[in-house]
Design an enzyme around this catalytic site. Structure first.
Site, PDB file in Angstrom:
ATOM      1  CG  HIS A  89     -56.710 -14.636 -23.188  1.00 26.99           C
ATOM      2  ND1 HIS A  89     -56.440 -14.544 -21.961  1.00 26.99           N
ATOM      3  CD2 HIS A  89     -56.204 -16.068 -23.819  1.00 26.99           C
ATOM      4  CE1 HIS A  89     -55.278 -15.412 -21.367  1.00 26.99           C
ATOM      5  NE2 HIS A  89     -55.461 -15.599 -22.438  1.00 26.99           N
ATOM      6  CB  CYS A 147     -43.905 -16.068 -25.062  1.00 24.43           C
ATOM      7  SG  CYS A 147     -45.006 -16.742 -23.979  1.00 24.43           S
TER       8      CYS A 147
HETATM    9  C1  PEP Z   1     -48.251 -15.390 -20.318  1.00 25.36           C
HETATM   10  O1  PEP Z   1     -49.022 -15.382 -19.499  1.00 25.36           O
HETATM   11  O2  PEP Z   1     -47.437 -13.738 -20.924  1.00 25.36           O
HETATM   12  C2  PEP Z   1     -49.273 -15.963 -21.647  1.00 25.36           C
HETATM   13  C3  PEP Z   1     -47.417 -15.553 -22.992  1.00 25.36           C
HETATM   14  O3  PEP Z   1     -49.978 -16.661 -21.697  1.00 25.36           O
HETATM   15  P1  PEP Z   1     -50.937 -15.764 -21.588  1.00 25.36           P
HETATM   16  O4  PEP Z   1     -51.182 -14.536 -22.301  1.00 25.36           O
HETATM   17  O5  PEP Z   1     -51.916 -17.007 -22.547  1.00 25.36           O
HETATM   18  O6  PEP Z   1     -51.966 -16.140 -20.435  1.00 25.36           O
END
Ligand code: PEP
Ligand code: MG
Length: 749
Positions: free
Chosen positions: A358, A669
């Site tokens: 993240h 996304c």
């Molecule tokens: C994903 O898993 O692609 C997503 C957009 O969620 P995150 O990256 O917040 O887990």
């Protein structure tokens, strides 16, 4: 005493050394002592392929750093070439024997060597020798093999350091985290020395005590996370050490000792220093050598706590030096990033993590270059000049002027391209043959709301509500959430806003709610956590519904859905929230609800879930993780984590087909939506909405406007025949270069 505990201690003390020279000496001395051998030597492979003797306990010191074994020559060369241990007596009589001048090794009559292998390549050889002509026992050989596997991780950066000494700067290689070039000075986010802390008085005792309890919770979470990422072959034994850390963190001698120090008027760091020092001295005085050695664990833990405290203090700009800074640390946290003024934040370097940590996702969102997984870097200090190339995963410490000039030129041309992109801000993202693609922004920090709009986002495609939860000190109240969501909704006016309910767990821990799990990626996260904590979910939904009022632009997304029951339960909680607000006189309306398709189980079940969902959004980050069974945060397997793996591409196509049949609007996304190699494929599959980091939006708009959907279809058809991601990238690269897509070499993988 356990063999594995012994070797873990050797590796750990080496990892704490300040320089590679001390580090390798620690290792050879430790092994010589523990195995009671006459010689322990470490050879590491140089750029030219030969094996250089970098440290030895027992061989002539004149040879160290000077003599090397040519590739494929001698016993050491043979071990490197075969990648297989060699355990023999009378090595000098072996046909492959190669005498190392100045080493005096002719006097040693038994020889055992193991290769050090990292990411499939031999990076060195570890050798032990004895005077007596008796072969090493199978247990001793196994010990050396196990140690070699760990050692390969510790010495991985050795070559970079040597290069640095030769060239005047230090050059480290990591993984691309977020593209762009960043220059500035190092600002360390952790790794400080508790034992040099001076005495200090606390100003507010209650605040200091509160901070101490938070600190304990934070470090507990971190230790647990590290425990689960260690090599599985060592897990049981090494877990013992981490369990010991966790026990120490809960031990009243530490927790109450510090509380008493604070109660007596000391500030947190000096109270901590005194208790840790006292505790360490107690162990140091013990007769049992094993217990005596534990004093190192206590000191190590003390430093951990102190580092975490320092991190928690870097909350205001006044703690930062003037000018651009690059945040450097083992895990630069979301709050470190959030608390650094954007205009000063020139980049991020993490010793651990990968592009989908993240930290990297956030850096991308903010358009800040980032390099991940560079490995442990010792001897760094605040203020050292640093240059990073996020797309290439390169870090240069104290770069010389030639290098700086080169990168400045590159940076200027990148900026020029970005400026050109600005003119596209109000133009639609439509392919040459008229296919319109909606480009939305992803967000989580208030700081990246406006960049999305400035870059022409048509909506907020993914608002990660866990980010404000992560940088808060407690669970935010309904009222606090309402204020925040109100701000976000107001900024986007009548444009669609997709808010995801809390997606914590795995690599998104809450400092005030530690979750300890063996396997967090498969554990209590996303919707599972929300439903088990229904009152938290209820207050989050109430805050979202109130913030949206009667406006029709709020959409709610559920993360990590894997079962119909979860949708039923969620619907009941949403009904409750709507009824409660309605009875209290709030004007609210039921928003569309959709799911992230990120657990593979969802793909075949969409039809059965259709009546509960209004749309889907593909979370390619987690979908890739679960389709490939590759941890998105583990640098050791980062090379296997790839959203352009043919299996991931095929699963996404399957989702899009199912959505079409079910008349379900579909968007994507994950980070894939901003990968230029992936975008033509997604368009060819039929995806018409992409949501990405604000900073990536202009580049992708440029690409879509340059593309032709019919040509993208033929590129996709060819990609479907490819056997691996390299073949896929070869096809997409050719197309991108036909389009003259700028910055083509910078693959986002
Ligand atoms: C994903 O898993 O692609 C997503 C957009 O969620 P995150 O990256 O917040 O887990
Ligand atoms: Mg996800």
């Amino acid at each position: 005493m356990s063999v594995l505990l012994t070797l873990t201690r050797i590796v750990q003390s080496a990892a704490e050394a300040d320089s590679p020279a001390v580090q390798v000496n620690c290792v050879v001395d430790g092994i010589q002592r523990e195995m009671a051998v006459d010689v322990c030597s470490l050879f590491l492979r140089t750029d030219h392929g030969e094996l250089l003797l970098v440290a030895s306990h027992g061989l002539g010191q004149a040879a160290i750093g000077r003599v090397s074994v040519p590739a494929g020559k001698g016993l050491v060369g043979e071990v490197a070439e075969s990648r297989h241990p060699l355990n023999i007596v009378e090595p000098a009589r072996h046909p492959a024997f190669f005498y190392l001048p100045g080493s005096d090794e002719e006097q040693f009559r038994s020889f055992c060597a193991v290769p050090l292998v990292r990411r499939g390549a031999v990076i060195g050889v570890l050798v032990v020798q004895r005077r007596a002509p008796a072969a090493f026992s199978p247990e001793e050989e196994a010990f050396l093999v196990t140690l070699g596997a760990q050692l390969a991780l510790v010495v991985a950066n050795w070559e970079d350091w040597q290069l640095a000494e030769a060239s005047g700067f230090r050059n480290l290689t990591g993984l691309p985290g977020a593209p762009g070039i960043g220059m500035g000075q190092v600002y360390l986010c952790e790794d400080l020395d508790l034992f040099s802390v001076a005495d200090g008085r606390c100003v507010n005792m209650q605040e200091e005590l509160h901070m101490w309890r938070q600190l304990l919770a934070t470090v507990q979470t971190e230790v647990k996370a590290e425990q689960s990422t260690l090599d599985s072959s060592l897990s049981q034994e090494v877990s013992g050490i981490f369990d010991a850390y966790l026990m120490l963190l809960a031990d009243p001698m530490l927790t109450q000792g510090v509380e008493e120090g604070i109660g007596g008027g000391r500030d947190l760091p000096s109270a901590l220093r005194i208790v840790v020092q006292h505790y360490a001295d107690l162990f140091m005085a013990m007769d049992d050598p094993y217990l005596r050695a534990r004093h190192e664990d206590i000191r190590h833990l003390g430093n951990r706590l102190y580092s975490a405290w320092i991190r928690s203090q870097h909350t205001s700009a006044s703690a930062l030096p003037q000018g651009p800074v690059i945040l450097v640390g083992r895990h630069v946290s979301v709050s470190d990033i959030a608390n650094t003024p954007r205009e000063q934040l020139a980049g991020v370097v993490c010793f651990q993590g990968s592009i989908l940590s993240h930290t990297a996702v956030l850096a991308n969102a903010l358009g800040v270059p980032a390099v991940m997984g560079v490995g442990e870097v010792k001897g760094l200090a605040d203020g050292v000049s640093i240059l990073i190339d996020g797309a290439a995963g390169k870090v240069f410490l104290e770069p010389d002027s030639v290098l700086q000039q080169e990168y400045s030129k590159l940076q200027a041309s990148e900026h020029a391209f970005t400026d050109r992109l600005e003119s596209l801000r109000d133009k639609p993202a439509v392919t040459r043959d008229g296919v319109a693609i909606s480009l939305y922004a992803n967000s989580g920090l208030t700081a990246d709301i406006m960049p999305g709009l400035r870059n022409g986002a048509e909506g907020l495609g993914l608002y990660r509500t866990e980010i404000p939860f992560m940088i808060s000190e407690t669970f935010p109240s309904e009222e606090e959430q309402y204020q925040l969501y109100r701000e976000v909704m107001a900024a986007y006016g009548d444009k669609p806003v997709y808010m995801r309910v809390l997606d914590i767990g795995a690599d998104k821990p809450l400092p005030y709610f530690p979750i300890h799990e063996e396997n967090p990626a498969l554990g209590w996260r996303g919707i599972r956590f929300c439903l088990d904590n229904a009152s938290l979910l209820l207050s989050q939904l109430r805050a979202m519904l109130r913030a949206a009022g009667m406006a029709g632009n709020l959409q709610i997304i559920l993360p990590m859905v894997s079962a119909l029951g979860e949708l039923r339960e969620f619907t009941a909680v949403l009904d409750d929230a709507l009824n409660q607000l309605d009875s209290a006189g709030h004007a609210v309306r039921r928003p569309p609800v959709g799911i992230m398709v990120e657990v593979p189980a969802a793909i075949s079940q969409l039809g059965k879930w259709r009546s509960y969902i209004d749309f889907i959004s593909i979370g390619s980050n987690d979908l890739s993780q679960y389709v490939l069974a590759v941890d998105r945060n583990n640098p050791r397997v980062a090379a296997s984590y790839d959203h352009l793996h043919p299996a991931v591409v095929a699963e996404i196509a399957r989702v899009v087909q199912a959505a079409e049949q079910l008349d379900l609007p579909v968007s994507l996304c994950g980070e894939m939506s901003s990968d230029p190699h992936a975008v033509p494929l997604l368009v060819a599959m039929g995806i018409r909405r992409l949501s990405m980091s604000a900073a990536q939006l202009p580049r992708i708009k440029w690409l879509i406007r340059a593309m032709d959907s019919a040509k993208a279809q033929s590129v996709y058809d060819e990609v479907c025949k490819a056997g691996d991601s390299d073949e896929i990238r070869a096809v997409t690269s050719a197309y991108l270069s036909d389009l003259a897509f700028p910055g083509l070499v910078k693959q986002t993988r």
